[in-house]
Write a protein that holds these residues in place. Structure first.
Motif, PDB file in Angstrom:
ATOM      1  N   UNK A 239      44.485 -41.798 125.587  1.00 53.33           N
ATOM      2  CA  UNK A 239      43.659 -43.020 125.603  1.00 53.33           C
ATOM      3  C   UNK A 239      43.261 -43.439 124.188  1.00 53.33           C
ATOM      4  N   UNK A 240      42.879 -44.698 124.079  1.00 53.41           N
ATOM      5  CA  UNK A 240      42.519 -45.267 122.768  1.00 53.41           C
ATOM      6  C   UNK A 240      41.372 -44.505 122.126  1.00 53.41           C
ATOM      7  N   UNK A 241      40.336 -44.223 122.896  1.00 55.05           N
ATOM      8  CA  UNK A 241      39.133 -43.592 122.317  1.00 55.05           C
ATOM      9  C   UNK A 241      39.391 -42.130 121.957  1.00 55.05           C
ATOM     10  N   UNK A 242      40.466 -41.545 122.534  1.00 53.31           N
ATOM     11  CA  UNK A 242      40.794 -40.145 122.204  1.00 53.31           C
ATOM     12  C   UNK A 242      41.626 -40.073 120.939  1.00 53.31           C
ATOM     13  N   UNK A 243      42.695 -40.866 120.874  1.00 48.10           N
ATOM     14  CA  UNK A 243      43.694 -40.699 119.810  1.00 48.10           C
ATOM     15  C   UNK A 243      43.325 -41.407 118.506  1.00 48.10           C
ATOM     16  N   UNK A 244      42.788 -42.612 118.603  1.00 40.46           N
ATOM     17  CA  UNK A 244      42.581 -43.376 117.360  1.00 40.46           C
ATOM     18  C   UNK A 244      41.638 -42.672 116.382  1.00 40.46           C
ATOM     19  N   UNK A 245      40.542 -42.035 116.865  1.00 41.75           N
ATOM     20  CA  UNK A 245      39.716 -41.283 115.897  1.00 41.75           C
ATOM     21  C   UNK A 245      40.482 -40.141 115.237  1.00 41.75           C
ATOM     22  N   UNK A 246      41.424 -39.525 115.976  1.00 45.91           N
ATOM     23  CA  UNK A 246      42.224 -38.435 115.385  1.00 45.91           C
ATOM     24  C   UNK A 246      43.144 -38.991 114.292  1.00 45.91           C
ATOM     25  N   UNK A 247      43.693 -40.195 114.545  1.00 46.50           N
ATOM     26  CA  UNK A 247      44.564 -40.796 113.517  1.00 46.50           C
ATOM     27  C   UNK A 247      43.730 -41.182 112.291  1.00 46.50           C
ATOM     28  N   UNK A 248      42.552 -41.740 112.542  1.00 48.36           N
ATOM     29  CA  UNK A 248      41.683 -42.118 111.406  1.00 48.36           C
ATOM     30  C   UNK A 248      41.299 -40.880 110.601  1.00 48.36           C
ATOM     31  N   UNK A 249      41.096 -39.754 111.309  1.00 49.70           N
ATOM     32  CA  UNK A 249      40.680 -38.522 110.615  1.00 49.70           C
ATOM     33  C   UNK A 249      41.789 -38.022 109.679  1.00 49.70           C
ATOM     34  N   UNK A 250      43.062 -38.348 110.016  1.00 47.93           N
ATOM     35  CA  UNK A 250      44.180 -37.908 109.168  1.00 47.93           C
ATOM     36  C   UNK A 250      44.026 -38.450 107.760  1.00 47.93           C
ATOM     37  N   UNK A 251      43.403 -39.633 107.670  1.00 47.95           N
ATOM     38  CA  UNK A 251      43.303 -40.289 106.358  1.00 47.95           C
ATOM     39  C   UNK A 251      42.314 -39.579 105.457  1.00 47.95           C
ATOM     40  N   UNK A 252      41.500 -38.680 106.061  1.00 49.61           N
ATOM     41  CA  UNK A 252      40.496 -37.973 105.237  1.00 49.61           C
ATOM     42  C   UNK A 252      40.946 -36.543 104.961  1.00 49.61           C
ATOM     43  N   UNK A 253      42.123 -36.147 105.580  1.00 48.76           N
ATOM     44  CA  UNK A 253      42.559 -34.750 105.407  1.00 48.76           C
ATOM     45  C   UNK A 253      43.232 -34.608 104.038  1.00 48.76           C
ATOM     46  N   UNK A 254      43.024 -33.480 103.376  1.00 53.89           N
ATOM     47  CA  UNK A 254      43.691 -33.273 102.078  1.00 53.89           C
ATOM     48  C   UNK A 254      45.209 -33.129 102.300  1.00 53.89           C
ATOM     49  N   UNK A 255      45.962 -33.514 101.330  1.00 55.04           N
ATOM     50  CA  UNK A 255      47.422 -33.221 101.365  1.00 55.04           C
ATOM     51  C   UNK A 255      48.197 -34.169 102.216  1.00 55.04           C
TER      52      UNK A 255
END
Ligand code: APR
Length: 255
Positions: A239-255
């Motif tokens: 679902x949108x509310x499940x996956x999109x925050x995970x994708x946004x979090x990728x942008x803050x991960x190192x590397x």
């Protein structure tokens, strides 16, 4: 899921231009029924497709205006969810992002998204059915019963003709400038993320196919299969509310 996110992280990190294309499923977790959910209350005996037409409005303006007012006020009562907030965060962190929506609510804007293309118009942009004059509506919820009711449309302040909803009805053309900008984004983007659309309505459904033909990587987020699944390199049954925050979090991960 991790492989999917790893792959999206790589593409998102390198992407020059990301397009996110949303449908009614994007608003579902904010409590707004998808377009093909069963209608409730006064309109339960109608098919949405039978109400969302110029003929329906001409035949019974109070029925159609009452339905859209009920939808507009329910959209005002709804709140953007974490998926809407995540899209606004992604927009701030990638080179360029274009958000193309088929939705007529304003949840993307209220979550902070800046460049939003409304292919099918907006509940919040009513206009005169004759002269096109924009019409301002109160944003105060009048405490309607859940099912809504028939409501005579207001008269245009300029020419007194009935005001109509600012949405694109079946049988009407999409706003040419918006469609042109959406098509240009499909031709230019390198990552296309579709969230919460059944892919049944054209010309909107043509856009992801256009992006694929232009060489973009396509990702789909939808709990259900759709007729366009074969166009997508990644199809995430979530679902949108499940996956999109995970994708946004990728942008803050190192590397
Ligand atoms: N997250 C992601 N997708 C979801 C979610 C969710 N939480 N809940 C439902 N979905 C999916 C459904 O599986 C379905 O594929 O959202 C899709 C909603 O499909 P529709 O109701 O057909 O809505 P949409 O695709 O936006 O309709 C397109 O058709 O009726 C016209 O103008 C109207 O803009 C609308 C257009």
């Amino acid at each position: 899921m991790r492989t999917f996110l790893d792959s999206v992280r790589d593409t998102l990190g390198k992407a020059r231009h990301v397009v996110v294309f949303t449908g009614a499923g994007m608003s579902a977790e904010s409590g707004i029924p998808t377009f093909r959910d069963a209608l409730t209350g006064l309109w339960s005996q109608y098919e949405a497709e039978r109400l969302a037409t110029p003929e329906a409005f001409r035949r019974d303006p109070a029925l159609v205006w009452g339905w859209y007012e009920w939808r507009r006020l329910r959209a005002l009562q709804a709140q953007p969810h974490e998926g809407h907030v995540a899209l606004a965060a992604i927009e701030r962190h990638v080179g360029r992002m274009t958000l193309i929506t088929q939705n007529v609510d304003d949840l993307h804007e209220r979550a902070g998204s800046r460049e939003v293309l409304h292919l099918h118009g907006s509940l919040h942009a009513p206009r005169c059915s004759r002269c096109g004059q924009a019409h301002a509506l109160s944003t105060v919820w009048p405490g309607e019963p859940e099912g809504g009711r028939r409501l005579a449309p207001p008269a245009c302040v300029a020419c007194a003709a009935p005001v109509r909803p600012g949405v694109v009805w079946f049988g009407e053309s999409l706003p040419a400038d918006v469609l042109q900008r959406a098509a240009a984004a499909a031709d230019d983007c390198d990552l296309w993320i579709t969230v919460g659309t059944s892919g049944l309505v054209y010309p909107a459904a043509e856009l992801p196919q256009r992006a694929a033909r232009a060489g973009a990587q396509l990702v789909q987020i939808n709990p259900q299969a759709t007729p366009l699944d074969d166009w997508y390199a990644h199809r995430l049954r979530s679902s949108a509310a499940t996956v999109l925050p995970q994708i946004a979090a990728l942008l803050h991960e190192p590397g």
